[in-house]
Design a protein around this motif. Sequence first.
Motif, PDB file in Angstrom:
ATOM      1  N   PHE A  93     -14.978 -90.753 -61.346  1.00  0.00           N
ATOM      2  CA  PHE A  93     -15.816 -89.629 -60.938  1.00  0.00           C
ATOM      3  C   PHE A  93     -15.000 -88.534 -60.236  1.00  0.00           C
ATOM      4  O   PHE A  93     -15.521 -87.455 -59.954  1.00  0.00           O
ATOM      5  CB  PHE A  93     -16.948 -90.106 -60.034  1.00  0.00           C
ATOM      6  N   TYR A  94     -13.732 -88.816 -59.957  1.00  0.00           N
ATOM      7  CA  TYR A  94     -12.830 -87.835 -59.359  1.00  0.00           C
ATOM      8  C   TYR A  94     -11.820 -87.305 -60.377  1.00  0.00           C
ATOM      9  O   TYR A  94     -10.983 -86.472 -60.033  1.00  0.00           O
ATOM     10  CB  TYR A  94     -12.061 -88.464 -58.191  1.00  0.00           C
ATOM     11  N   TYR A  95     -11.871 -87.805 -61.605  1.00  0.00           N
ATOM     12  CA  TYR A  95     -10.875 -87.425 -62.606  1.00  0.00           C
ATOM     13  C   TYR A  95     -11.202 -86.051 -63.205  1.00  0.00           C
ATOM     14  O   TYR A  95     -12.346 -85.591 -63.181  1.00  0.00           O
ATOM     15  CB  TYR A  95     -10.806 -88.473 -63.715  1.00  0.00           C
ATOM     16  N   LYS A  96     -10.191 -85.420 -63.753  1.00  0.00           N
ATOM     17  CA  LYS A  96     -10.296 -84.039 -64.221  1.00  0.00           C
ATOM     18  C   LYS A  96     -11.413 -83.846 -65.248  1.00  0.00           C
ATOM     19  O   LYS A  96     -12.165 -82.869 -65.181  1.00  0.00           O
ATOM     20  CB  LYS A  96      -8.959 -83.591 -64.813  1.00  0.00           C
ATOM     21  N   ASN A  97     -11.538 -84.765 -66.208  1.00  0.00           N
ATOM     22  CA  ASN A  97     -12.552 -84.627 -67.241  1.00  0.00           C
ATOM     23  C   ASN A  97     -13.947 -84.535 -66.626  1.00  0.00           C
ATOM     24  O   ASN A  97     -14.748 -83.661 -66.992  1.00  0.00           O
ATOM     25  CB  ASN A  97     -12.490 -85.811 -68.208  1.00  0.00           C
ATOM     26  N   PHE A  98     -14.233 -85.416 -65.673  1.00  0.00           N
ATOM     27  CA  PHE A  98     -15.539 -85.425 -65.020  1.00  0.00           C
ATOM     28  C   PHE A  98     -15.705 -84.206 -64.115  1.00  0.00           C
ATOM     29  O   PHE A  98     -16.768 -83.568 -64.101  1.00  0.00           O
ATOM     30  CB  PHE A  98     -15.715 -86.718 -64.227  1.00  0.00           C
ATOM     31  N   VAL A  99     -14.658 -83.878 -63.381  1.00  0.00           N
ATOM     32  CA  VAL A  99     -14.730 -82.741 -62.457  1.00  0.00           C
ATOM     33  C   VAL A  99     -14.968 -81.442 -63.215  1.00  0.00           C
ATOM     34  O   VAL A  99     -15.833 -80.631 -62.842  1.00  0.00           O
ATOM     35  CB  VAL A  99     -13.440 -82.652 -61.611  1.00  0.00           C
ATOM     36  N   ASP A 100     -14.223 -81.237 -64.287  1.00  0.00           N
ATOM     37  CA  ASP A 100     -14.360 -79.998 -65.058  1.00  0.00           C
ATOM     38  C   ASP A 100     -15.752 -79.854 -65.661  1.00  0.00           C
ATOM     39  O   ASP A 100     -16.341 -78.759 -65.657  1.00  0.00           O
ATOM     40  CB  ASP A 100     -13.323 -79.957 -66.186  1.00  0.00           C
ATOM     41  N   LYS A 101     -16.284 -80.958 -66.189  1.00  0.00           N
ATOM     42  CA  LYS A 101     -17.539 -80.884 -66.937  1.00  0.00           C
ATOM     43  C   LYS A 101     -18.781 -80.932 -66.061  1.00  0.00           C
ATOM     44  O   LYS A 101     -19.823 -80.380 -66.443  1.00  0.00           O
ATOM     45  CB  LYS A 101     -17.596 -82.020 -67.962  1.00  0.00           C
ATOM     46  N   PHE A 102     -18.668 -81.564 -64.894  1.00  0.00           N
ATOM     47  CA  PHE A 102     -19.880 -81.795 -64.103  1.00  0.00           C
ATOM     48  C   PHE A 102     -19.782 -81.320 -62.652  1.00  0.00           C
ATOM     49  O   PHE A 102     -20.702 -80.669 -62.158  1.00  0.00           O
ATOM     50  CB  PHE A 102     -20.236 -83.282 -64.136  1.00  0.00           C
ATOM     51  N   ILE A 103     -18.677 -81.633 -61.980  1.00  0.00           N
ATOM     52  CA  ILE A 103     -18.564 -81.287 -60.558  1.00  0.00           C
ATOM     53  C   ILE A 103     -18.406 -79.787 -60.373  1.00  0.00           C
ATOM     54  O   ILE A 103     -19.148 -79.148 -59.616  1.00  0.00           O
ATOM     55  CB  ILE A 103     -17.390 -82.041 -59.903  1.00  0.00           C
TER      56      ILE A 103
END
Length: 336
Positions: A93-103
């Motif tokens: 949940f801290y990785y770039k893919n998740f951060v870019d798309k959701f966070i």
Amino acid sequence: MNTISKNNFMSDILKSYPETTDRMNLLALLPCPLKLPLQEAFSKFVQKNNLKNLEYLIEGNANNQYSYYSFVEQLEDIDEIPDIVISPGINSFYYKNFVDKFIDKGLFVSVSQNTPNNLLSQIGVNDPGGNYTVIAMNLLVMVVDKLKIGNQSIPQSWGDLLQPEFEKKVAIRGQNNSFCETTLLTLFKQFGFEGVRKLGKAVKYGWHPSQMAKLAGSNSNDSPVISVMPYFFTKTIKHKENVEVVWPKDGAIISPVTMLVKADKAKELKQITEFFTGAEVGRICAAASFPTMHPEIDNKLPQSANLNWIGWEFIKEYDIGGLMTDLNRQFLKAFI
């Protein structure tokens, strides 16, 4: 109210998301010491408040957690994520893919209502970006086996573990080719890649903390001289007279227990999120030696306890997933 079964973890998680919008979902991936007490307290809360439109799973199995994190890394649609997710550590949940798309798109919002006590305020655990809600912290300390340390000085800081005299004398949490992410990230922040390689030379065992606690001070041939373990597990050591628990001068490493809440569901979920940020959960966490953010709770930490948090600036600066791949690679070069 429906709990999700654990017979087929991933398929149950994916099937749990209802097509209708009047249902709510919660997934809590918890450290082992918190799983049972929080599950019991939450079950009573759900029954008391007659939350019939909630489906939830509270899980403490690390292998299931890893399988879910692998799934999270491939996510494309926010509808595949529960309305509330609670998870330990610096994970997918801290990785770039998740951060870019959701966070970064503001799809998750912090729901913390608490101004943390002075110690926690000073180290900046609350997310200034307003996305993640830290509800508790797992603290990593050092346990020194006095039967095995001999004439060597007892380490007083994380940097001490990197000295040649401790090569192949240390245990940290790990399995296969993956080792404790908060330990590696913290050592990298303080000492760079060279520090991570030196840690690899120091580590002999990648174990579950329960195994460290079982052998600490036992005088077994297989027991490490120094174990890096959660503060909770120091309470379970059988041979306490033969060990010394060291709070490093540069601070016990913080591994956060984080709650993610969908922004468009925050108002609807307020009753549930207030439970997880409230005093009852705070007391449960503190009793399990997981310091809580709640200002009314006595976390019962030693007076001299320092805490070591990598910080939100560090998390936002790096591609955490890519960095973890690099850190494990550098660590393993020296560990093997």
